[in-house]
Design a protein around this motif. Structure first.
Motif, mmCIF file in Angstrom:
data_model
loop_
_atom_site.group_PDB
_atom_site.id
_atom_site.type_symbol
_atom_site.label_atom_id
_atom_site.label_comp_id
_atom_site.label_asym_id
_atom_site.label_seq_id
_atom_site.Cartn_x
_atom_site.Cartn_y
_atom_site.Cartn_z
ATOM 1 N N ILE A 244 0.837 -1.215 0.000
ATOM 2 C CA ILE A 244 0.000 0.000 0.000
ATOM 3 C C ILE A 244 0.865 1.254 0.000
ATOM 4 N N VAL A 245 1.909 1.265 0.837
ATOM 5 C CA VAL A 245 2.726 2.471 0.950
ATOM 6 C C VAL A 245 3.808 2.514 -0.125
ATOM 7 N N GLU A 246 4.398 1.360 -0.381
ATOM 8 C CA GLU A 246 5.524 1.329 -1.308
ATOM 9 C C GLU A 246 5.089 1.634 -2.740
ATOM 10 N N LYS A 247 3.901 1.063 -3.114
ATOM 11 C CA LYS A 247 3.531 1.188 -4.529
ATOM 12 C C LYS A 247 2.227 1.933 -4.763
ATOM 13 N N GLU A 248 1.346 1.957 -3.757
ATOM 14 C CA GLU A 248 -0.027 2.322 -4.097
ATOM 15 C C GLU A 248 -0.488 3.693 -3.618
ATOM 16 N N LEU A 249 0.373 4.435 -2.925
ATOM 17 C CA LEU A 249 -0.082 5.744 -2.427
ATOM 18 C C LEU A 249 -0.236 6.739 -3.577
ATOM 19 N N PHE A 250 -1.338 7.457 -3.570
ATOM 20 C CA PHE A 250 -1.501 8.608 -4.463
ATOM 21 C C PHE A 250 -0.982 9.823 -3.709
ATOM 22 N N LEU A 251 0.081 10.414 -4.193
ATOM 23 C CA LEU A 251 0.607 11.584 -3.498
ATOM 24 C C LEU A 251 -0.137 12.834 -3.961
ATOM 25 N N VAL A 252 -0.294 13.766 -3.038
ATOM 26 C CA VAL A 252 -1.035 14.988 -3.347
ATOM 27 C C VAL A 252 -0.082 16.167 -3.298
ATOM 28 N N THR A 253 -0.081 16.925 -4.362
ATOM 29 C CA THR A 253 0.743 18.116 -4.344
ATOM 30 C C THR A 253 -0.083 19.256 -4.941
ATOM 31 N N SER A 254 0.450 20.464 -4.962
ATOM 32 C CA SER A 254 -0.317 21.566 -5.519
ATOM 33 C C SER A 254 0.565 22.310 -6.514
ATOM 34 N N LYS A 255 -0.040 23.188 -7.268
ATOM 35 C CA LYS A 255 0.706 23.961 -8.257
ATOM 36 C C LYS A 255 1.887 24.700 -7.606
ATOM 37 N N GLN A 256 1.600 25.258 -6.403
ATOM 38 C CA GLN A 256 2.663 26.033 -5.739
ATOM 39 C C GLN A 256 3.837 25.169 -5.311
ATOM 40 N N LYS A 257 3.537 23.892 -4.990
ATOM 41 C CA LYS A 257 4.577 23.041 -4.408
ATOM 42 C C LYS A 257 5.050 21.983 -5.398
ATOM 43 N N GLU A 258 4.746 22.246 -6.667
ATOM 44 C CA GLU A 258 4.995 21.269 -7.721
ATOM 45 C C GLU A 258 6.404 20.652 -7.657
ATOM 46 N N ASP A 259 7.374 21.486 -7.355
ATOM 47 C CA ASP A 259 8.751 21.004 -7.424
ATOM 48 C C ASP A 259 9.253 20.394 -6.126
ATOM 49 N N GLU A 260 8.411 20.480 -5.070
ATOM 50 C CA GLU A 260 8.853 19.911 -3.791
ATOM 51 C C GLU A 260 8.330 18.484 -3.664
ATOM 52 N N GLU A 261 8.921 17.737 -2.753
ATOM 53 C CA GLU A 261 8.415 16.385 -2.529
ATOM 54 C C GLU A 261 7.034 16.478 -1.873
ATOM 55 N N ALA A 262 6.089 15.659 -2.347
ATOM 56 C CA ALA A 262 4.723 15.753 -1.821
ATOM 57 C C ALA A 262 4.700 15.404 -0.341
ATOM 58 N N LYS A 263 3.908 16.182 0.399
ATOM 59 C CA LYS A 263 3.824 15.963 1.840
ATOM 60 C C LYS A 263 2.571 15.163 2.204
ATOM 61 N N PHE A 264 1.595 15.194 1.291
ATOM 62 C CA PHE A 264 0.306 14.568 1.595
ATOM 63 C C PHE A 264 0.034 13.375 0.675
ATOM 64 N N ALA A 265 -0.854 12.516 1.145
ATOM 65 C CA ALA A 265 -1.281 11.395 0.300
ATOM 66 C C ALA A 265 -2.775 11.184 0.482
ATOM 67 N N LEU A 266 -3.452 10.718 -0.575
ATOM 68 C CA LEU A 266 -4.863 10.351 -0.451
ATOM 69 C C LEU A 266 -4.945 9.126 0.450
ATOM 70 N N ARG A 267 -5.968 9.061 1.271
ATOM 71 C CA ARG A 267 -6.026 7.937 2.226
ATOM 72 C C ARG A 267 -6.234 6.610 1.499
ATOM 73 N N PRO A 268 -5.373 5.619 1.800
ATOM 74 C CA PRO A 268 -5.593 4.299 1.200
ATOM 75 C C PRO A 268 -6.501 3.453 2.092
#
Ligand code: AMP
Length: 448
Positions: free
Chosen positions: A63-87
């Motif tokens: 679930i974590v290694e392969k299946e997380l959908f990471l959430v980012t925004s236009k402002q933070k496009e170039d940074e590593e995503a901090k959030f993920a959709l709940r699996p």
């Protein structure tokens, strides 16, 4: 038909009105049984700090290694995503338990949730990238009777929606975190020198999450495992006793189960009791739901040591089972009355008539376009209306209206003011109508 420009993203699906009838029915059973047992509803955000999932579920789980959908925004496009959709729900609910000081509430705290989860899995039958779960958690008190009672509520829900006899409850105890660590070491030792005989995927699992080998679908792995040490040799006496008592309570409650020593569930946070409701024909591939204890999770998130047990059921798989079993769910989408009209006067009168019928709880549709009476009647047929009320120019003049029983194909002219009482009588009286009172609103609100 024209070619659509856009389609649902891969692995997602529209829940069309027909499926909603099933979904609503399932949610109703969940809410009903949850309320009876004192569970309260909770909603957590669809996205959370991704560290919650990494730490709680475990970095080396699929679930974590392969299946997380990471959430980012236009402002933070170039940074590593901090959030993920709940699996899944449990991690977010435990975060919420701590954040809102729920340890101050009378324990255990019983919570339930219904909503979407997201996993970037390879789409296949019964496996989507966006799907719905219902979730139940009992946090703050540990006793074998709590495990048995949670399972009982689930069995009742599956019974209510008439799929219990298609399912097989599998149950196991995977011991404390220490027991598990000792067993994991033993498994690793056992496979030393045998790695090359394992399929590639399981070789990787051996390094990162050896317990996953137990429920591997690979035949070669299963053959090797026949001589591997078994989990129950590593359980402490307390876990063994705990398991025995859970099973005694299940017997007492007349709940059928199968003891399954290879059932581990993939996530790191599980301890002791784990269980799944499997499809009794195809087995683990199509579990409709699973759960278990997570006695260390809240502490791992920085809370006081607090035991917990939870369960998640997948709505799409449940709907599939209900359809396979030929279950037609009762629903409230039928059209009771179709109002047809002709002429500007009739139209005005009908607007009011439709509104009054709806207020009384009669499901009413009206053809307010300019179509001929004949084509309006065809429409009434297509909507499967039980009755049609027809107001033409003549009827307006005469103060009457025509009432047609669509199934019987019979019609008669009645005084206009009798239309509403007559329709209510034909539909079986006031009690049969879809009224919505303030009492309903407070006590039995139909949430999503
Ligand atoms: P799990 O905690 O992974 O066992 O998930 C609990 C339940 O959620 C499963 O038994 C399924 O019914 C459902 N579920 C999990 N993943 C998916 C998915 N990708 N698509 C549809 N349903 C799923």
């Amino acid at each position: 038909m024209s070619q659509p420009l856009f389609r649902t993203p891969k692995g997602t699906h529209d829940v069309l009105p027909e499926d909603h009838q099933y979904m609503t029915y399932i949610k109703k059973a969940v809410r009903h049984r949850a309320r009876q047992a004192g569970y309260k509803r909770i909603d957590t955000p669809m996205f959370e700090n991704k560290a919650i999932f990494e730490r709680g579920i475990g970095e080396h789980t699929d679930i974590v290694e392969k299946e997380l959908f990471l959430v980012t925004s236009k402002q933070k496009e170039d940074e590593e995503a901090k959030f993920a959709l709940r699996p899944e729900f449990t991690a977010g609910i435990c975060r919420s338990f701590i954040e809102h000081g729920m340890q101050q509430l009378p324990q255990p705290v019983e919570l339930y949730a219904i909503g979407q989860c997201f996993r970037h899995d390879r789409p296949q039958k019964g496996r989507y990238r966006q799907f719905h779960q219902f979730n139940m958690e009992v946090i703050g008190l540990k006793d074998p009777s709590i495990d048995a009672q949670l399972i009982l509520v689930l069995a009742k829900i599956f019974g209510d929606i008439k799929i219990l006899d298609r399912l097989e409850l599998n149950i196991n105890n995977i011991g404390t975190a220490e027991n598990r660590a000792a067993y994991t070491e033993a498994l690793k030792d056992f496979f030393i020198g045998k790695e090359r005989n394992l399929p590639e995927l399981d070789q990787a699992r051996l390094q990162t999450n050896p317990l996953r080998l137990l429920d591997s679908k690979e035949e070669d792995t299963q053959i090797l495992l026949k001589n591997a040490p078994a989990m129950d040799q590593f359980l402490d006496d307390e876990s063994k006793e705990y398991h025995k008592t859970v099973l005694e309570y299940l017997d007492e409650l007349d709940i059928k189960y199968v003891e399954n020593p290879t059932l581990v569930r993939g996530l790191d946070y599980y301890t002791q009791t784990v269980f799944e409701f499997l499809d009794n024909e195809t087995g683990s591939q199509n579990a409709v739901g699973g759960g278990g204890r997570y006695d260390g999770l809240i502490e791992l998130f920085g809370g006081q040591p607090t035991p917990g047990i939870g369960f998640a059921g997948g709505l799409e798989r449940i709907v599939w089972h209900m359809k396979q079993a030929g279950i037609k769910v009762p629903h409230k989408d039928q059209v009771d009355v179709f109002v047809a009209q002709l002429g500007p006067e009739a139209k005005k009168t009908c607007l009011k008539l439709i509104s009054e019928l709806r207020d009384k709880g009669v499901h009413t549709l009206g053809a307010l376009g300019e179509a001929s009476l004949k084509s309006q009647m065809r429409l009434a047929d297509k909507f499967d209306a039980r009755y049609t009320l027809l107001l033409g120019k003549m009827e307006v003049k005469g103060g009457t209206i025509i009432l047609k029983d669509m199934a019987a194909g019979k019609q008669k002219e009645i005084p206009f003011e009798e239309a509403i009482p007559k329709v209510i009588e034909l539909l079986g009286g006031k009690d049969k109508l879809d009224t919505y009172t303030m009492r309903d609103q407070f006590v039995d609100v139909d949430e999503d």
